[in-house]
Design a protein around this motif. Structure first.
Motif, PDB file in Angstrom:
ATOM      1  N   VAL A 156     -37.674 -10.783 -32.475  1.00 39.20           N
ATOM      2  CA  VAL A 156     -38.357 -10.852 -31.366  1.00 39.20           C
ATOM      3  C   VAL A 156     -38.355 -11.902 -30.402  1.00 39.20           C
ATOM      4  O   VAL A 156     -38.326 -13.132 -30.790  1.00 39.20           O
ATOM      5  N   PRO A 157     -38.279 -11.566 -29.256  1.00 41.39           N
ATOM      6  CA  PRO A 157     -38.173 -12.823 -28.221  1.00 41.39           C
ATOM      7  C   PRO A 157     -39.077 -13.747 -28.136  1.00 41.39           C
ATOM      8  O   PRO A 157     -40.350 -13.391 -28.198  1.00 41.39           O
ATOM      9  N   VAL A 158     -39.042 -15.087 -27.917  1.00 42.06           N
ATOM     10  CA  VAL A 158     -40.174 -16.253 -27.943  1.00 42.06           C
ATOM     11  C   VAL A 158     -40.296 -16.692 -26.740  1.00 42.06           C
ATOM     12  O   VAL A 158     -39.278 -17.342 -26.317  1.00 42.06           O
ATOM     13  N   LEU A 159     -41.391 -16.699 -26.080  1.00 39.65           N
ATOM     14  CA  LEU A 159     -41.624 -17.583 -24.857  1.00 39.65           C
ATOM     15  C   LEU A 159     -42.828 -18.605 -25.448  1.00 39.65           C
ATOM     16  O   LEU A 159     -43.951 -18.313 -25.803  1.00 39.65           O
ATOM     17  N   TYR A 160     -42.402 -19.904 -25.213  1.00 37.68           N
ATOM     18  CA  TYR A 160     -43.454 -21.120 -25.728  1.00 37.68           C
ATOM     19  C   TYR A 160     -43.820 -21.575 -24.547  1.00 37.68           C
ATOM     20  O   TYR A 160     -43.310 -22.001 -23.443  1.00 37.68           O
ATOM     21  N   TYR A 161     -45.192 -21.624 -24.346  1.00 36.37           N
ATOM     22  CA  TYR A 161     -46.078 -21.992 -23.209  1.00 36.37           C
ATOM     23  C   TYR A 161     -46.954 -23.353 -23.677  1.00 36.37           C
ATOM     24  O   TYR A 161     -47.809 -23.181 -24.674  1.00 36.37           O
ATOM     25  N   VAL A 162     -47.014 -24.469 -23.215  1.00 34.03           N
ATOM     26  CA  VAL A 162     -47.420 -25.614 -23.363  1.00 34.03           C
ATOM     27  C   VAL A 162     -46.627 -26.113 -24.750  1.00 34.03           C
ATOM     28  O   VAL A 162     -47.256 -26.114 -25.784  1.00 34.03           O
ATOM     29  N   ALA A 163     -45.659 -26.872 -24.626  1.00 35.75           N
ATOM     30  CA  ALA A 163     -44.618 -27.226 -25.709  1.00 35.75           C
ATOM     31  C   ALA A 163     -45.207 -28.302 -26.450  1.00 35.75           C
ATOM     32  O   ALA A 163     -45.987 -28.931 -26.146  1.00 35.75           O
ATOM     33  N   PRO A 164     -44.733 -28.381 -27.764  1.00 39.11           N
ATOM     34  CA  PRO A 164     -45.111 -29.498 -28.577  1.00 39.11           C
ATOM     35  C   PRO A 164     -44.698 -30.718 -28.076  1.00 39.11           C
ATOM     36  O   PRO A 164     -43.644 -30.764 -27.161  1.00 39.11           O
ATOM     37  N   GLN A 165     -45.601 -31.620 -28.430  1.00 37.01           N
ATOM     38  CA  GLN A 165     -45.335 -33.007 -27.754  1.00 37.01           C
ATOM     39  C   GLN A 165     -44.441 -33.613 -28.563  1.00 37.01           C
ATOM     40  O   GLN A 165     -44.622 -34.687 -28.969  1.00 37.01           O
ATOM     41  N   LEU A 202     -45.860  -8.948 -37.778  1.00 32.35           N
ATOM     42  CA  LEU A 202     -44.484  -8.972 -36.700  1.00 32.35           C
ATOM     43  C   LEU A 202     -43.577  -7.867 -37.169  1.00 32.35           C
ATOM     44  O   LEU A 202     -43.115  -7.151 -36.532  1.00 32.35           O
ATOM     45  N   VAL A 203     -43.464  -7.285 -38.590  1.00 33.53           N
ATOM     46  CA  VAL A 203     -42.813  -6.520 -38.953  1.00 33.53           C
ATOM     47  C   VAL A 203     -43.411  -5.269 -38.681  1.00 33.53           C
ATOM     48  O   VAL A 203     -42.656  -3.987 -38.302  1.00 33.53           O
ATOM     49  N   GLU A 204     -44.807  -4.936 -38.972  1.00 38.41           N
ATOM     50  CA  GLU A 204     -45.318  -3.776 -38.766  1.00 38.41           C
ATOM     51  C   GLU A 204     -45.510  -3.308 -37.369  1.00 38.41           C
ATOM     52  O   GLU A 204     -45.251  -2.090 -37.240  1.00 38.41           O
ATOM     53  N   ARG A 205     -45.813  -4.103 -36.480  1.00 41.52           N
ATOM     54  CA  ARG A 205     -46.402  -3.942 -35.257  1.00 41.52           C
ATOM     55  C   ARG A 205     -45.145  -3.973 -34.358  1.00 41.52           C
ATOM     56  O   ARG A 205     -45.095  -3.341 -33.383  1.00 41.52           O
ATOM     57  N   ARG A 206     -44.145  -4.994 -34.780  1.00 40.52           N
ATOM     58  CA  ARG A 206     -42.637  -5.187 -34.049  1.00 40.52           C
ATOM     59  C   ARG A 206     -43.091  -5.402 -32.290  1.00 40.52           C
ATOM     60  O   ARG A 206     -42.904  -4.427 -31.520  1.00 40.52           O
ATOM     61  N   PRO A 207     -43.917  -6.362 -31.915  1.00 38.34           N
ATOM     62  CA  PRO A 207     -44.249  -6.722 -30.542  1.00 38.34           C
ATOM     63  C   PRO A 207     -42.769  -6.716 -29.925  1.00 38.34           C
ATOM     64  O   PRO A 207     -41.662  -7.350 -30.454  1.00 38.34           O
ATOM     65  N   ASP A 208     -42.872  -6.749 -28.383  1.00 39.42           N
ATOM     66  CA  ASP A 208     -41.754  -6.615 -27.855  1.00 39.42           C
ATOM     67  C   ASP A 208     -41.233  -8.110 -27.412  1.00 39.42           C
ATOM     68  O   ASP A 208     -40.195  -8.479 -27.004  1.00 39.42           O
ATOM     69  N   LEU A 209     -42.534  -9.147 -27.434  1.00 41.09           N
ATOM     70  CA  LEU A 209     -42.501 -10.441 -26.988  1.00 41.09           C
ATOM     71  C   LEU A 209     -43.517 -11.119 -27.864  1.00 41.09           C
ATOM     72  O   LEU A 209     -44.517 -10.622 -28.075  1.00 41.09           O
TER      73      LEU A 209
END
Length: 378
Positions: free
Chosen positions: A112-121, A83-90
């Motif tokens: 880094v912005p976070v989009l969660y798909y299929v949420a924890p139950q 996460l630190v080295e590649r620094r994704p946009d999302l």
């Protein structure tokens, strides 16, 4: 905006399937997007650079996960470094909360912005995760119709996008072709067994499921067919001594009834309109902990969505061959048990449809584009 870099993470067979469909939608929406992270063969085939695969990730059960903790600690350290080295946009997280919730916190820590798909139950257990989601996830795309209200009450920006299985259902082979491929008689009914998508599930369920199917089929002239999940060795399925297929959708579309391990497969059967018996067996330690922690009236997703027992559920010692065979016999023959279940499955299927013109994957890709645009504008 230049082509973005997105870390996408799934840790189970179902997440790999949903992730592959999402990757296709992301590439249409964001040409040139760079994708890397965690997943399985489907995501890899769509061009995702994998740091780890399902062979190490697909572990389920409290006791079972404990044995693999050293590997997960190592993997989490690597992901934080990436996460630190590649620094994704999302970062897009697909289900798999044991690791992905930690990954969400790590992403938040480095901005880094976070989009969660299929949420924890969270409606089943660990309700504190809803508060964690509100703090760490910018948007959450949920796939069960009752989830938005639960999550929004905790401050989560949750949106129901429809269930991805509704878009991922493959066009089935014709009955004659399918049966010819497996050496089956197309004039006789098919009884499907789905022992699971993980090695440990197959080892716990296959023998029991096969015995139950043999007992039930004796009264109906049904032919047993085993659904073999991708990523599980052929050798693990040999004890069933029955034809096997990886084409789950075609098997369900032609099966008279199915015996299914609790999980995503039950929703596949509901969408296909296949009457089913649901069962699950795990280690004694895991089951004892689950009884203390899980707070839902049903185990099957079908029953949870319907808020009633549409399909019978058998857990642990109740999932014995004779009991399962009796439940299957009632579905192999015509009668009120079968017709009532078919009506209930139709209602469940209707509730899983996407609420708008976009498919679930298309809507999640749109949400990703919105987050990327917002980040670029800030």
């Amino acid at each position: 905006m230049s082509a973005p870099s997105i870390l996408i993470a799934a840790g189970e067979a179902s997440g790999d399937m949903h992730g592959a469909a999402l990757v296709r939608a992301l590439r249409r929406r964001l040409p040139g997007v760079r994708l890397w992270g965690l997943g399985g063969p489907r995501m890899s085939s769509e061009g995702v650079e994998l740091l780890a695969g399902l062979d190490r990730l697909a572990v389920m059960g409290f006791a079972e996960v404990a044995r693999h903790l050293p590997y997960f600690f190592f993997l989490m350290r690597r992901l934080r470094r990436e996460l630190v080295e590649r620094r994704p946009d999302l970062i897009i997280l697909i289900d798999y909360p044991g690791l992905n919730m930690r990954l969400a916190r790590a992403a938040r820590a480095v901005g880094v912005p976070v989009l969660y798909y299929v949420a924890p139950q969270v409606w089943a257990w660990k309700r504190r995760r809803a508060r964690d989601l509100a703090r760490t996830a910018d948007r959450v795309a949920v796939i069960l119709p009752f989830e938005p209200d639960v999550l929004r009450s905790a401050g989560v920006r949750a949106e129901f996008v429809g269930h991805p299985l509704m878009e991922e259902r493959a066009r089935p082979l014709g009955r004659e072709e399918f049966c010819a491929d497996l050496g089956l008689d197309p004039g006789r009914p098919l009884l499907a067994i789905f022992p699971g998508s993980r090695r440990q599930e197959v080892s716990r369920h296959l023998e029991t499921f096969a015995m139950a199917a043999t007992m039930a089929a004796a009264d109906s002239d049904a032919q047993t067919v085993v659904a073999q999940a991708a990523g599980v060795d052929d050798s693990q399925f040999e004890p069933a001594d029955a034809p096997r297929t990886r084409d789950a959708w075609t098997l369900l579309s032609h099966a008279r009834a199915a015996l299914i391990k609790s999980g995503t497969g039950t929703l596949q059967a509901a969408i296909a309109g296949t009457p089913m018996v649901v069962a699950y067996r795990t280690s004694a330690a895991t089951f004892a902990l689950a009884r203390r922690l899980v707070r839902v009236p049903h185990v099957s997703l079908v029953n949870l969505i319907a808020d009633s027992e549409v399909v019978p559920e058998f857990l642990q010692e109740r999932a014995d061959p004779a009991t399962l065979a009796d439940a299957l016999r009632a579905l192999l023959r015509d009668g009120p048990t079968r017709s009532d279940m078919l009506a209930g499955l139709a209602l469940v299927r209707a509730s899983l449809a996407a609420p708008g013109p976009l498919t679930p994957s298309e809507r999640v890709a749109e949400m990703a584009a919105e987050l990327l645009q917002a980040a670029a504008s800030s």
